[in-house]
Scaffold this motif. Structure first.
Motif, PDB file in Angstrom:
ATOM      1  N   ILE A 159      -2.213  10.075   8.753  1.00  0.00           N
ATOM      2  CA  ILE A 159      -3.613   9.443   8.830  1.00  0.00           C
ATOM      3  C   ILE A 159      -2.990   7.714   8.699  1.00  0.00           C
ATOM      4  N   PHE A 160      -2.278   8.065   7.211  1.00  0.00           N
ATOM      5  CA  PHE A 160      -2.104   7.200   6.408  1.00  0.00           C
ATOM      6  C   PHE A 160      -1.399   5.653   7.092  1.00  0.00           C
ATOM      7  N   LEU A 161      -0.466   6.837   7.537  1.00  0.00           N
ATOM      8  CA  LEU A 161       1.136   5.742   7.830  1.00  0.00           C
ATOM      9  C   LEU A 161       0.647   5.398   9.895  1.00  0.00           C
ATOM     10  N   TYR A 162       0.296   6.049  10.339  1.00  0.00           N
ATOM     11  CA  TYR A 162      -0.234   5.559  11.818  1.00  0.00           C
ATOM     12  C   TYR A 162      -1.619   5.539  11.992  1.00  0.00           C
ATOM     13  N   HIS A 163      -2.159   5.377  11.231  1.00  0.00           N
ATOM     14  CA  HIS A 163      -3.847   4.729  11.835  1.00  0.00           C
ATOM     15  C   HIS A 163      -4.022   3.887  10.636  1.00  0.00           C
ATOM     16  N   ASP A 164      -4.464   3.562   9.223  1.00  0.00           N
ATOM     17  CA  ASP A 164      -4.831   2.718   8.294  1.00  0.00           C
ATOM     18  C   ASP A 164      -4.216   2.340   7.516  1.00  0.00           C
ATOM     19  N   PHE A 165      -3.256   2.133   6.844  1.00  0.00           N
ATOM     20  CA  PHE A 165      -2.348   2.335   5.974  1.00  0.00           C
ATOM     21  C   PHE A 165      -3.715   2.420   4.751  1.00  0.00           C
ATOM     22  N   SER A 166      -4.580   2.923   5.236  1.00  0.00           N
ATOM     23  CA  SER A 166      -5.255   2.822   3.951  1.00  0.00           C
ATOM     24  C   SER A 166      -5.314   3.937   2.422  1.00  0.00           C
ATOM     25  N   VAL A 167      -5.350   3.230   1.436  1.00  0.00           N
ATOM     26  CA  VAL A 167      -4.784   4.090   0.206  1.00  0.00           C
ATOM     27  C   VAL A 167      -6.669   4.865  -0.448  1.00  0.00           C
ATOM     28  N   GLN A 168      -7.695   4.269   0.692  1.00  0.00           N
ATOM     29  CA  GLN A 168      -8.868   4.318  -0.128  1.00  0.00           C
ATOM     30  C   GLN A 168      -9.199   5.757   1.064  1.00  0.00           C
ATOM     31  N   ASN A 169      -8.503   5.461   2.579  1.00  0.00           N
ATOM     32  CA  ASN A 169      -9.060   6.813   3.677  1.00  0.00           C
ATOM     33  C   ASN A 169      -8.263   8.309   2.632  1.00  0.00           C
ATOM     34  N   PHE A 170      -6.673   7.325   2.172  1.00  0.00           N
ATOM     35  CA  PHE A 170      -6.391   8.979   1.583  1.00  0.00           C
ATOM     36  C   PHE A 170      -6.974   9.239   0.889  1.00  0.00           C
ATOM     37  N   ILE A 171      -7.493   8.473  -0.375  1.00  0.00           N
ATOM     38  CA  ILE A 171      -8.144   9.612  -1.255  1.00  0.00           C
ATOM     39  C   ILE A 171      -9.109  10.592  -1.103  1.00  0.00           C
ATOM     40  N   LYS A 172     -10.071   9.660   0.097  1.00  0.00           N
ATOM     41  CA  LYS A 172     -11.360  10.689   0.770  1.00  0.00           C
ATOM     42  C   LYS A 172     -11.199  11.789   1.172  1.00  0.00           C
ATOM     43  N   GLY A 173     -10.259  11.753   2.268  1.00  0.00           N
ATOM     44  CA  GLY A 173      -9.027  12.437   2.619  1.00  0.00           C
ATOM     45  C   GLY A 173      -9.237  13.422   1.302  1.00  0.00           C
ATOM     46  N   PHE A 174      -8.141  13.808   0.903  1.00  0.00           N
ATOM     47  CA  PHE A 174      -8.064  14.556  -0.453  1.00  0.00           C
ATOM     48  C   PHE A 174      -9.223  14.993  -0.964  1.00  0.00           C
ATOM     49  N   GLN A 175     -10.449  13.663  -0.998  1.00  0.00           N
ATOM     50  CA  GLN A 175     -11.417  14.298  -1.741  1.00  0.00           C
ATOM     51  C   GLN A 175     -12.703  15.637  -0.922  1.00  0.00           C
ATOM     52  N   LEU A 176     -12.234  15.236   0.765  1.00  0.00           N
ATOM     53  CA  LEU A 176     -12.797  16.495   1.782  1.00  0.00           C
ATOM     54  C   LEU A 176     -12.083  17.514   1.851  1.00  0.00           C
ATOM     55  N   CYS A 177     -10.375  17.800   1.101  1.00  0.00           N
ATOM     56  CA  CYS A 177     -10.308  18.310   0.796  1.00  0.00           C
ATOM     57  C   CYS A 177     -10.933  19.778   0.041  1.00  0.00           C
ATOM     58  N   ILE A 178     -11.229  18.790  -1.480  1.00  0.00           N
ATOM     59  CA  ILE A 178     -11.272  19.483  -1.838  1.00  0.00           C
ATOM     60  C   ILE A 178     -12.726  20.241  -1.797  1.00  0.00           C
ATOM     61  N   VAL A 179     -13.251  19.126  -1.651  1.00  0.00           N
ATOM     62  CA  VAL A 179     -14.770  20.187  -1.313  1.00  0.00           C
ATOM     63  C   VAL A 179     -14.644  21.269  -0.347  1.00  0.00           C
ATOM     64  N   GLU A 180     -13.759  21.235   1.111  1.00  0.00           N
ATOM     65  CA  GLU A 180     -13.804  21.889   1.598  1.00  0.00           C
ATOM     66  C   GLU A 180     -13.010  22.656   0.990  1.00  0.00           C
ATOM     67  N   HIS A 181     -12.185  23.406   0.512  1.00  0.00           N
ATOM     68  CA  HIS A 181     -11.641  24.202  -0.191  1.00  0.00           C
ATOM     69  C   HIS A 181     -12.384  24.801  -1.392  1.00  0.00           C
ATOM     70  N   PHE A 182     -13.529  23.845  -2.185  1.00  0.00           N
ATOM     71  CA  PHE A 182     -14.230  25.188  -2.889  1.00  0.00           C
ATOM     72  C   PHE A 182     -15.176  25.601  -1.532  1.00  0.00           C
ATOM     73  N   TYR A 183     -15.727  24.890  -0.823  1.00  0.00           N
ATOM     74  CA  TYR A 183     -16.899  25.398  -0.409  1.00  0.00           C
ATOM     75  C   TYR A 183     -16.136  26.447   0.693  1.00  0.00           C
ATOM     76  N   CYS A 236       1.204  -1.555  -0.298  1.00  0.00           N
ATOM     77  CA  CYS A 236       0.321  -0.164  -0.064  1.00  0.00           C
ATOM     78  C   CYS A 236       0.779   1.319  -0.217  1.00  0.00           C
ATOM     79  N   LYS A 237       1.821   1.327   0.633  1.00  0.00           N
ATOM     80  CA  LYS A 237       2.594   2.718   0.756  1.00  0.00           C
ATOM     81  C   LYS A 237       3.320   2.770  -0.781  1.00  0.00           C
ATOM     82  N   GLU A 238       3.833   1.553  -1.804  1.00  0.00           N
ATOM     83  CA  GLU A 238       4.053   2.223  -2.992  1.00  0.00           C
ATOM     84  C   GLU A 238       2.990   3.087  -3.718  1.00  0.00           C
ATOM     85  N   HIS A 239       1.794   2.287  -2.888  1.00  0.00           N
ATOM     86  CA  HIS A 239       0.713   2.526  -4.668  1.00  0.00           C
ATOM     87  C   HIS A 239       0.389   3.795  -3.988  1.00  0.00           C
ATOM     88  N   LEU A 240       0.395   4.513  -2.097  1.00  0.00           N
ATOM     89  CA  LEU A 240       0.114   5.706  -2.027  1.00  0.00           C
ATOM     90  C   LEU A 240       1.344   6.565  -2.720  1.00  0.00           C
TER      91      LEU A 240
END
Lengths: 686, 576
Positions: free
Chosen positions: A286-310, A254-258
């Protein structure tokens, strides 16, 4: 969608931009995922194909008979980020369905507490997928599955035989749907999504049973493994695992994936939206210490976008340069004011001459022109930044101990955070670069030339030339070095001739001196030059983003919001609210310094504080009395000693409320150990 | 104050007295003024202790990585809300130090306030005694107090170390009694500590020398040698202490009960009324908080539509907030509200309300999973369907189970179902594992409202609210009315016997044999089989409870409190 509460005319535009950007990014990530998994899936499919080729040939040799007790099994090591597996399995089963076999069953541990449930689930999935393939025969099979026929291996085999026979004898039109893409008797693939969480008994039984029937039913198992392939052997005894013919498939970590994701999403000029340093840091943490989940990383990224535009009204300009320029022209006066309010723009204005300052602050049209120019600057900055960053990474990633980080994301963070050339790590890495040997340096330079050459900006032409020049100089040096070596060899030969001690000493000294001076002049000089040049590049192009004017438009940097939403700490919030109500209720009476609390705090806070003093069990009477003392101290000494043993009803009621609230919050629970006692559920605390 | 009583030779028996009594005692002596001072002072004592604790906290976080981690997460401490996200995790609810020491400090401060009372006379060896005046600057004062206490602890250590080898070990591993260790001074024996403290005071007061004290002289001072080891030991110590504190069945709290308080229990209604009358503290500030949260409504809507689900946390009831959200934003859309705090809510009822009311499907399902599948299918087929689900208290008793959470998570992962929920329990996030979290796709919002949990706690069986009483009485009469005359007689006998023995705290219940005898004498049963049959009936209705005594005899008890039982008997008498 009520995006933005300022109700200005471009909220819709902003929303549209946001949506389109997100869909682009989503597409990109999916593509990345697909590419990453492609190799794995290809291998897997070829394995599956191979595994039952014998079955189709229907060889009846004796050796085959021996071997055929074994079930071909693919062990898929997927890594610990279990949440991402779903996606992988879904795409896997899709791919298998499309070009390999229609008979796929996905099993999850939580559905299969016993072998019976497992078989039921398996049957239902297999039959349903058959129904899906040619829906004409719906009635037959839906009925079958609803009648809850006895689930056993034999019934599966019967079903399988009937299905395969049908496809054999079916009309060509049917064949097109089911068997044209699949081979003649497609194997049945059973996927265990989370192999570790299955009970061993169920797995063992299933494997033993199905190995008995492997002749009639071409079964293939796929194990999804989160930990390590050793788990198969620890879960299954030898007698069972010997029935499996396991082949191991390792998915990308998953790290390589990230890093690929970061590489493709952040370190590219394709998307105008950028993450600020802190935000990126939070996401990576969050990725490294909590879940190693690329999915969550992308979700966070999405949230950033939404938050930024909002939250950023000017984010309407956060789009491709050409569009942005157009949009600048149609900016309203309010938006211009917004621009003027940006801190980075203020800094810019202050650095200008006074007439220009006035013009910037008063004339919208002039402002718009400037904005266009600045945006262009920003755009070019981004382009250059990425290329130079990659170059620097090429340099630093090969250094021992990685002073600037192994991954490019670490370097990226460092560069975004502050001026990287000011840091100690940079200093030390430059030192190390100065010690690189020639062949490494040359390859690194060649890589840099490639990177810079491939970048779209034409600004780098000169740089590329310069680097090439360095390269040719190195080559020249090499040629010289050859000659030099000849010389030195000859000198050594001379050395051997002489046996006189004094002469030997003399020549050695000479040699040493000459060597030192020579090195300084040739290779080392050049190396220093290269390093200095790289340094100048870094200083030019890797300026932190928040030093740039108008960076607020493209960079999202409010990490606290993000952290609050993704990595919330409800316990801390509760704790602060109970210990220090002033944080929330801005009343002077509650204000207190340090860890103490005023006695005017809300009831629940007082009760909470009092309960902290107690041990495991709390006597309600004592508690109530303590509470009433505190409360009465606040309300003033109107009630005197008489009321101290007869507690006022209101206070009693307030106490009851506070206690039951604490119970709801899970701090205490009623205890039967002693009458009128409650047990404390938390231990410690402040 | 506690009264030491000589019991046997040398052994001291100490009665535990709660602080409140001490406090009362002092308050009577020194009047209200002192009491007021006390609250302030104790507050400052606490603050001081807390500071010390922070120091020790920092020390415990010696594992570098952990520190790094905390630092990494705390990088954005400059939170706009200032809502204390800077509090690092280690400081909150760590298995650190239960503040028994606080209590002692508190007690000490009280003692110090009362002029020349008890402690001061005992500690003639501390030279600072003379400086002990309320007028001295509070910091200095506190330091003094700390010092006194460390002395206390030291002497106590010496004194008691030799009583049992077990304790010795514990004392040795306990942190050394320097100033900062005051707060660390551990919990392991928090219950006993107090006792010992008092013992100490009493021994000092009476000037007796216990034999233990003399023995203790042989114990080498453990401080210096152990000071270095402390750090390593600390972690294991904490764990050990936790289990020690929780394993000892001995609980030392006062024996007072609410009944002795001569205080009638409030019932739900009066409680409600009383609370209504009581003014809500800080109403303006709470309102402001709420307004802050309400400004987020449009953002919530947006994020819900983008596939996130929203969870609200923080102190205070979030019910009103969600209600407001519902009335202001969700007026025109399909939504269901789930009151998770309702004690009989189940996932099934949630699913039922979705299938029946939203999807208008009539029919039943074999299992919740089937129902869920059906819902998922319907929502996938019809993309125009949209549903908002509001769940108050997602972490309530009934919904916190693994299966229900799984179902809810799957439900919430549907793109056209928007879930907005609130959680209150401190351990609520533990309900979810990675898989569920990814299904829920939460966005966390801190909405601390400080408003009272009126609705949420109204269903709770609070200890203090007289709720069971009336219910139990009516159920008693109802059940009994449906029984035969003989059966009622049997029950009456038992009840009367129990009331006769109500003053006997160790009343085990009526043994079966005695009961049978009595019943026979009253011509209620003719064989023990009939009695047993009756008792089975009672037991099924939870009217009696049986337990076996130490001698193997069966004892019968009516698990209803005495007042209810008296009421019941009176009522029965009226009926007859």
């Amino acid at each position: 969608f009520g995006e933005g509460n300022n109700a200005s005319e471009d909220t819709e535009l902003r929303f549209a931009t946001c949506q389109s950007l997100w869909s682009q990014i989503k597409l990109e990530t999916e593509q990345i995922q697909e590419n990453l998994n492609k190799q794995l899936f290809d291998n897997l499919i070829s394995f599956l194909r191979q595994s039952h080729s014998e079955f189709q040939e229907k060889t009846t040799e004796w050796t085959y008979q021996m071997k055929s007790r074994e079930i071909p099994t693919a062990a898929l090591v997927l890594g610990v980020n279990v949440t991402d597996h779903d996606l992988t399995f879904r795409s896997l089963s899709e791919i298998l369905q499309n070009n390999f076999t229609p008979y796929i069953a996905l099993l999850e541990a939580k559905d299969c507490p016993g072998i019976k449930n497992l078989m039921q689930k398996l049957m239902r999935q297999l039959m349903n997928c058959y129904v899906d393939v040619d829906s004409l025969e719906d009635e037959d099979y839906v009925q079958v599955s609803q009648n809850r026929i006895r689930c056993s291996m034999t019934s599966i085999i019967n079903w399988y035989e009937s299905v395969t026979k049908k496809t054999d004898s079916e009309t060509p039109s049917k064949k097109r749907t089911s068997s044209s893409r699949h081979c003649q008797s497609p194997p049945v693939v059973v996927i265990f999504k989370d192999m570790e969480s299955f009970t061993t008994k169920v797995l063992q039984d299933f494997i033993v049973i199905s190995s008995q029937h492997i002749h009639e039913l071409p079964l293939v198992l796929i194990f999804g493994i989160a930990t390590s392939p050793m788990i198969i052997h620890s879960l299954l005894p030898h007698s069972v695992s010997s029935l499996l013919c396991i082949e191991l498939f390792q998915s990308l970590s998953c790290k390589e994936h990230l890093s690929t994701i970061i590489d493709k999403l952040l370190l590219t000029t394709q998307f105008p939206f950028k993450l600020g340093e802190k935000v990126l840091q939070v996401l990576i943490n969050i990725f490294l210490y909590h879940d190693f989940s690329v999915q969550n990383f992308i979700k966070g990224f999405q949230l950033c976008i939404v938050e930024h535009f909002y939250s950023q009204p000017l984010s309407v300009l956060c789009c491709q340069l050409a569009d942005a320029k157009k949009r600048v022209n149609s900016l309203s006066h309010e938006q211009c004011e917004n621009v003027r309010r940006l801190p980075s723009f203020r800094r810019y204005v202050e650095s200008q001459v006074s007439e220009k300052q006035i013009a910037l602050l008063t004339e919208d049209n002039f402002l718009k022109e400037v904005i266009q120019k600045l945006l262009e600057d920003l755009h070019f900055y981004n382009e250059n930044y990425v290329s130079v960053l990659r170059c620097l990474h090429v340099f630093t990633s090969s250094l021992p101990k990685y002073p600037l980080g192994k991954q490019i994301r670490e370097l990226h963070c460092a560069c975004l955070e502050h001026e990287v050339w000011e840091t100690e790590e940079y200093e030390s890495s430059l030192q190390l670069v100065r010690m690189l040997n020639k062949s490494d340096l040359v390859t690194i330079l060649q890589q840099c030339v490639e990177i810079l050459g491939s970048s779209s900006g034409n600004e780098f032409d000169k740089t590329v030339e310069k680097l090439k020049e360095f390269l040719t100089q190195f080559q020249k040096l090499e040629a010289e070095a050859f000659q030099e070596r000849d010389v030195s060899v000859s000198s050594q030969k001379e050395l051997q001739k002489k046996t006189d001690l004094y002469h030997l000493q003399k020549t050695l000294l000479e040699l040493k001196e000459s060597r030192r001076s020579k090195k300084l002049t040739k290779f080392e000089m050049l190396r220093f030059e290269v390093v200095d040049y790289i340094d100048s590049l870094v200083r030019n192009y890797l300026v932190p983003a928040d030093h740039k004017t108008l960076h607020e438009i493209m960079y999202f940097n409010t990490a606290s919001v993000l952290r609050g939403h993704l990595n919330a700490a409800p316990r801390i919030a509760l704790h602060t609210a109970l210990n220090n109500p002033y944080c929330y209720l801005k009343n002077q009476a509650l204000k207190s310094d340090g860890g103490s609390m005023s006695n005017k705090a809300p009831d629940i806070c007082i009760v909470y504080k009092l309960h902290l003093e107690c041990g495991r069990l709390i006597n309600l009477v004592d508690w109530l009395e303590a509470f009433s003392t505190v409360v009465m101290a606040v309300e003033g000494p109107n009630a005197d000693a008489a009321s101290s043993d007869q507690v006022d009803d209101t206070i009693h009621a307030r106490f009851i409320r506070a206690v039951s609230e604490l119970e709801l919050l899970g701090f205490i629970k009623p205890s039967k150990q002693k009458t009128d006692h409650v047990a404390r559920l938390t231990w410690g605390g402040c | 104050m506690s009264q030491p009583e000589g019991k046997g030779s040398g052994a001291l028996e100490v009665k535990f007295v709660p602080d409140e009594e001490v406090l009362k005692h002092i308050a009577d002596d020194a009047g209200i003024k002192v009491r007021k001072d006390k609250t302030q002072l104790s507050a400052s004592v606490k603050r001081f202790v807390k500071k010390l604790e922070n120091i020790s906290d920092d020390e415990t976080q010696e594992i570098l990585e952990e520190k790094k981690y905390v630092a990494a997460l705390g990088i954005c401490a400059q939170d706009s809300m200032g809502n204390g996200s800077s509090v690092s995790g280690g400081e909150v609810y760590s298995f650190q130090t239960p503040k028994r020491s606080n209590k002692m400090a508190e007690l000490a401060s009280e003692l110090a306030q009362t002029p020349g009372h008890s402690v001061a006379s005992g500690h003639s060896e501390c030279p600072e005694k003379t400086a002990k005046t309320p007028q001295s600057s509070s910091k200095y004062m506190l330091l003094l107090l700390m010092h006194v206490f460390s002395l206390l602890l030291q002497s106590k250590k010496k004194e008691f170390v030799s009583t049992t080898p077990y304790r010795l070990r514990k004392r040795l591993t306990a942190p050394d009694p320097y100033l900062e260790s005051e707060s660390e001074y551990s919990a392991s024996c928090s219950e006993e500590e107090d006792e010992e403290d008092r013992k100490e005071v009493s021994t000092v007061l009476s000037g007796q020398k216990t034999p233990a004290k003399t023995k203790a002289a042989s114990v080498p001072p453990p401080r210096n040698t152990l000071a270095k080891k402390n750090k390593e030991d600390k972690m294991s110590n904490l764990v050990e202490e936790y289990f020690e504190a929780h394993s000892s069945s001995k609980v030392l709290t006062s024996d007072r009960t609410l009944q002795k308080l001569r205080k009638r229990r409030l019932n739900q209604q009066t409680l409600h009324d009383l609370l209504k009358k009581a003014p809500l503290a800080y109403a303006a500030e709470i309102k402001e908080l709420n307004q802050q949260h309400e400004s987020l409504f449009s953002k919530w809507m947006l994020q819900l539509h983008l596939g996130f689900n929203i969870v609200l946390y923080g102190l205070g009831s979030k019910r009103n907030l969600l209600e407001k959200f519902r009335t202001s934003v969700l007026q025109d859309s399909v939504h269901i509200v789930v009151n998770g705090y309702f004690p009989s809510i189940t996932v099934r009822s949630i699913l039922n309300s979705i299938t029946e009311e939203v999807l208008e499907h009539i029919g039943t399902f074999r299992s919740p999973l089937d129902q869920l599948e059906f819902i998922i299918k319907r929502f996938k087929e019809d993309s125009s369907l949209e549903l908002y689900v509001l769940i108050h208290n997602l972490d309530s008793q009934m919904l916190r189970g693994e299966r229900s959470q799984q179902i809810l998570a799957q439900l919430s992962s549907l793109p056209s179902i928007y879930l907005i929920a609130s959680i209150d329990h401190i351990n609520a996030p533990l309900m979810w594992d990675q898989a569920k979290l990814s299904l829920y796709n939460w966005l966390w919002y801190e909405t601390t409202t400080f408003s009272p949990y009126v609705e949420e706690t109204s269903y709770e069986n609070s200890l203090l609210v007289q709720q069971s009483g009336s219910l139990a009485l009516s159920s008693l009469t109802h059940v009994l009315r449906s029984l035969t005359l003989n059966a009622r007689g049997i029950f009456r006998l038992l009840a009367q016997y129990q009331l006769e023995n109500k003053d006997n705290p160790s009343y085990p219940g009526l043994s079966f044999q005695d009961f049978y005898q009595q019943c026979r004498e009253a011509f209620l049963v003719n064989s023990d089989l009939t009695l047993r049959a009756q008792l089975t009936e009672f037991r099924d209705h939870k009217l009696i409870r049986t337990k076996r005594g130490a001698d193997g005899v069966e004892y019968l008890l009516i698990p209803v409190d005495d007042s209810t039982l008296t009421d019941f008997l009176e009522k029965e008498d009226e009926d007859v």
